[in-house]
Write an enzyme that holds these catalytic residues in place. Sequence first.
Site, PDB file in Angstrom:
ATOM      1  N   GLU A 171       4.785  -0.536 -21.730  1.00 54.07           N
ATOM      2  CA  GLU A 171       4.937   0.926 -21.743  1.00 54.07           C
ATOM      3  C   GLU A 171       4.023   1.553 -22.791  1.00 54.07           C
ATOM      4  O   GLU A 171       3.345   2.548 -22.547  1.00 54.07           O
ATOM      5  CB  GLU A 171       6.389   1.310 -22.032  1.00 54.07           C
ATOM      6  CG  GLU A 171       7.334   1.038 -20.880  1.00 54.07           C
ATOM      7  CD  GLU A 171       8.777   1.305 -21.285  1.00 54.07           C
ATOM      8  OE1 GLU A 171       9.142   2.488 -21.415  1.00 54.07           O
ATOM      9  OE2 GLU A 171       9.531   0.340 -21.506  1.00 54.07           O
ATOM     10  N   ASN A 204      14.092  -3.638 -22.667  1.00 53.78           N
ATOM     11  CA  ASN A 204      13.031  -2.726 -22.220  1.00 53.78           C
ATOM     12  C   ASN A 204      11.636  -3.313 -22.417  1.00 53.78           C
ATOM     13  O   ASN A 204      11.363  -3.923 -23.444  1.00 53.78           O
ATOM     14  CB  ASN A 204      13.132  -1.406 -22.989  1.00 53.78           C
ATOM     15  CG  ASN A 204      14.457  -0.696 -22.750  1.00 53.78           C
ATOM     16  OD1 ASN A 204      15.005  -0.772 -21.652  1.00 53.78           O
ATOM     17  ND2 ASN A 204      14.965  -0.043 -23.773  1.00 53.78           N
ATOM     18  N   LYS A 247      20.614  -3.392 -22.200  1.00 51.65           N
ATOM     19  CA  LYS A 247      19.215  -3.088 -21.938  1.00 51.65           C
ATOM     20  C   LYS A 247      18.229  -4.062 -22.565  1.00 51.65           C
ATOM     21  O   LYS A 247      18.411  -4.522 -23.680  1.00 51.65           O
ATOM     22  CB  LYS A 247      18.887  -1.685 -22.470  1.00 51.65           C
ATOM     23  CG  LYS A 247      19.591  -0.588 -21.718  1.00 51.65           C
ATOM     24  CD  LYS A 247      18.859  -0.205 -20.464  1.00 51.65           C
ATOM     25  CE  LYS A 247      17.729   0.725 -20.837  1.00 51.65           C
ATOM     26  NZ  LYS A 247      17.130   1.311 -19.651  1.00 51.65           N
ATOM     27  N   THR A 254       0.905  -1.146   0.000  1.00 52.86           N
ATOM     28  CA  THR A 254       0.000   0.000   0.000  1.00 52.86           C
ATOM     29  C   THR A 254       0.946   1.198   0.000  1.00 52.86           C
ATOM     30  O   THR A 254       2.025   1.132   0.600  1.00 52.86           O
ATOM     31  CB  THR A 254      -0.913   0.047   1.249  1.00 52.86           C
ATOM     32  OG1 THR A 254      -0.083   0.143   2.402  1.00 52.86           O
ATOM     33  CG2 THR A 254      -1.783  -1.204   1.363  1.00 52.86           C
ATOM     34  N   HIS A 255       0.578   2.233  -0.703  1.00 50.08           N
ATOM     35  CA  HIS A 255       1.460   3.403  -0.883  1.00 50.08           C
ATOM     36  C   HIS A 255       2.801   2.992  -1.497  1.00 50.08           C
ATOM     37  O   HIS A 255       3.804   3.660  -1.271  1.00 50.08           O
ATOM     38  CB  HIS A 255       1.701   4.137   0.436  1.00 50.08           C
ATOM     39  CG  HIS A 255       0.459   4.351   1.243  1.00 50.08           C
ATOM     40  ND1 HIS A 255      -0.342   5.473   1.101  1.00 50.08           N
ATOM     41  CD2 HIS A 255      -0.174   3.571   2.163  1.00 50.08           C
ATOM     42  CE1 HIS A 255      -1.378   5.379   1.923  1.00 50.08           C
ATOM     43  NE2 HIS A 255      -1.315   4.224   2.571  1.00 50.08           N
ATOM     44  N   TYR A 314     -30.288  15.274 -36.388  1.00 51.60           N
ATOM     45  CA  TYR A 314     -28.961  14.979 -36.931  1.00 51.60           C
ATOM     46  C   TYR A 314     -28.196  16.252 -37.267  1.00 51.60           C
ATOM     47  O   TYR A 314     -28.748  17.203 -37.822  1.00 51.60           O
ATOM     48  CB  TYR A 314     -29.074  14.118 -38.203  1.00 51.60           C
ATOM     49  CG  TYR A 314     -27.714  13.870 -38.831  1.00 51.60           C
ATOM     50  CD1 TYR A 314     -26.904  12.831 -38.381  1.00 51.60           C
ATOM     51  CD2 TYR A 314     -27.212  14.709 -39.826  1.00 51.60           C
ATOM     52  CE1 TYR A 314     -25.642  12.631 -38.902  1.00 51.60           C
ATOM     53  CE2 TYR A 314     -25.942  14.517 -40.366  1.00 51.60           C
ATOM     54  CZ  TYR A 314     -25.165  13.475 -39.902  1.00 51.60           C
ATOM     55  OH  TYR A 314     -23.922  13.281 -40.410  1.00 51.60           O
TER      56      TYR A 314
HETATM   57  N1  ARG Z   1     -21.362  10.630 -43.540  1.00 52.05           N
HETATM   58  C1  ARG Z   1     -22.449  11.026 -42.730  1.00 52.05           C
HETATM   59  C2  ARG Z   1     -22.145  10.741 -41.258  1.00 52.05           C
HETATM   60  O1  ARG Z   1     -21.227  10.049 -40.999  1.00 52.05           O
HETATM   61  C3  ARG Z   1     -23.681  10.304 -43.132  1.00 52.05           C
HETATM   62  C4  ARG Z   1     -24.944  11.020 -42.809  1.00 52.05           C
HETATM   63  C5  ARG Z   1     -25.022  12.251 -43.596  1.00 52.05           C
HETATM   64  N2  ARG Z   1     -26.270  12.885 -43.510  1.00 52.05           N
HETATM   65  C6  ARG Z   1     -26.453  14.121 -43.925  1.00 52.05           C
HETATM   66  N3  ARG Z   1     -27.624  14.624 -43.807  1.00 52.05           N
HETATM   67  N4  ARG Z   1     -25.477  14.826 -44.423  1.00 52.05           N
HETATM   68  O2  ARG Z   1     -22.798  11.189 -40.344  1.00 52.05           O
END
Ligand code: ARG
Length: 475
Positions: free
Chosen positions: A308, A303, A301, A173-174, A335
């Site tokens: 890492e 490594n 060495k 611990t620590h 969207y």
């Molecule tokens: N390449 C676009 C994306 O990855 C697809 C959807 C595009 N839709 C649009 N209305 N431009 O999101």
Amino acid sequence: MSSTSPAPGQPSDNQLANKAQAWSALFSEPMSDLVKRYTSSVFFDKRLWAADIQGSLAHAEMLHAQGILAAHDLADIERGMAQIKSEIEAGQFDWQLDLEDVHLNIEARLTALVGLAGKRLHTGRSRNDQVATDVRLWLRGEIDELLLLLKALQTALVDVAEKNAETILPGFTHLQVAQPVAFGHHLLAYVEMFARDAERLADARRRVNRLPLGAAALAGTSYPLDRERVARTLGMEGVCQNSLDAVSDRDFAIEFSAAASLVMVHISRLSEELILWMSQSFGFIDIADRFCTGSSIMPQKKNPDVPELARGKTGRVVGHLMGLITLMKGQPLAYNKDNQEDKEPLFDTVDTLKDTLRIFAEMAGGITVKPEAMERAALKGYATATDLADYLVKKGLAFRDAHEIVAHAVKTAIASGVDLSQLPLAELQKFDARIGDDVFEVLSLRGSLNARNILGGTAPAQVRVQVARHRARLA
Ligand code: ARG
């Protein structure tokens, strides 16, 4: 294929093929090259091609079942998609920047191959619900692969743990020697972490595996689509119930990325220990040569580059989580093109995790354990001092008083440069007359280990119980 503009009022043969010039009749000038490069995603999202075709076929099949698409159109689409699939697999598909993304590239090729049926495929669909579906399908498959890799890593660790149920390691611990633990017990701690990581991924998968298709651009569609049918065809667990949410949220990707970050954090902790244990100052283990590199200037060495790098790559995966979560913040419904930025971090997260888990499962099996060095280190740090205190409590002392007495004993032992177990009985009895010669078993590392025979404790008997439990779980 003609690349000249159609006469006004005349639709072109394949509108998508002319997209380079203008999106639709609405646009009066072509997109600049810089904008084209800035907005296109095909050179990374082409990776979604299999999911894109799978989603399109399920959509087309449903359109036909609903009487929206004729049987011959469905047949054409299936034939065209089969050809596209073999072109892509053979590396012969001509991905075009001008066609922006994977969706338009495949659709344009489909139309070039089968004509009108290709143009009918997008009925009742938008790229907005299409891309969300593709990413979900793709991610679902990747999660399944990651779960197998996590299982392989856990199995490899359980194997080493089983062989080392009795091997004594100084527990810290620590980063100060605290109490002896079984090396197997220590490794099983990581098995617990990776088991929870697998649970998290499996749980996230349930929310990844829901269908956006049918949400269309944002509001749903006026065609009588059967969304449940598409979900069943695609093996999805359900349908996204709100069209605006379906096309816009990427919380499923963020959730995955958070689970992935925890996997890497656990890998990173293990890496740090492997690196310490392999250093000359510890000398507890050796990592097989094939996972190490040398130095170009220091011939002596060796490594531990793999752990890492894994520790380093953790930063990159956690960084992707920050990228994705920040990408979502502030986006209004529904969207937005911002969401195109979800792919590269997701892809890189999956690639990094897969490579790392694969290499760790292999490396774990190739560890050489050096029990004498571990035991020597455990003897150095008065690791059984707590056991002496517990011994005195069993003889009737209050724990706080016992703690104080042992502190004096340790001070004396340090001054004489010996372990508690090396102090003569007469010397020990000066601290408390109740100490008898049964104390030496208590003061031994092995006695200390065996004493912790409690569920979740480090006694070799408990380690074996846990090994058996993991084996059954991983079978
Ligand atoms: N390449 C676009 C994306 O990855 C697809 C959807 C595009 N839709 C649009 N209305 N431009 O999101």
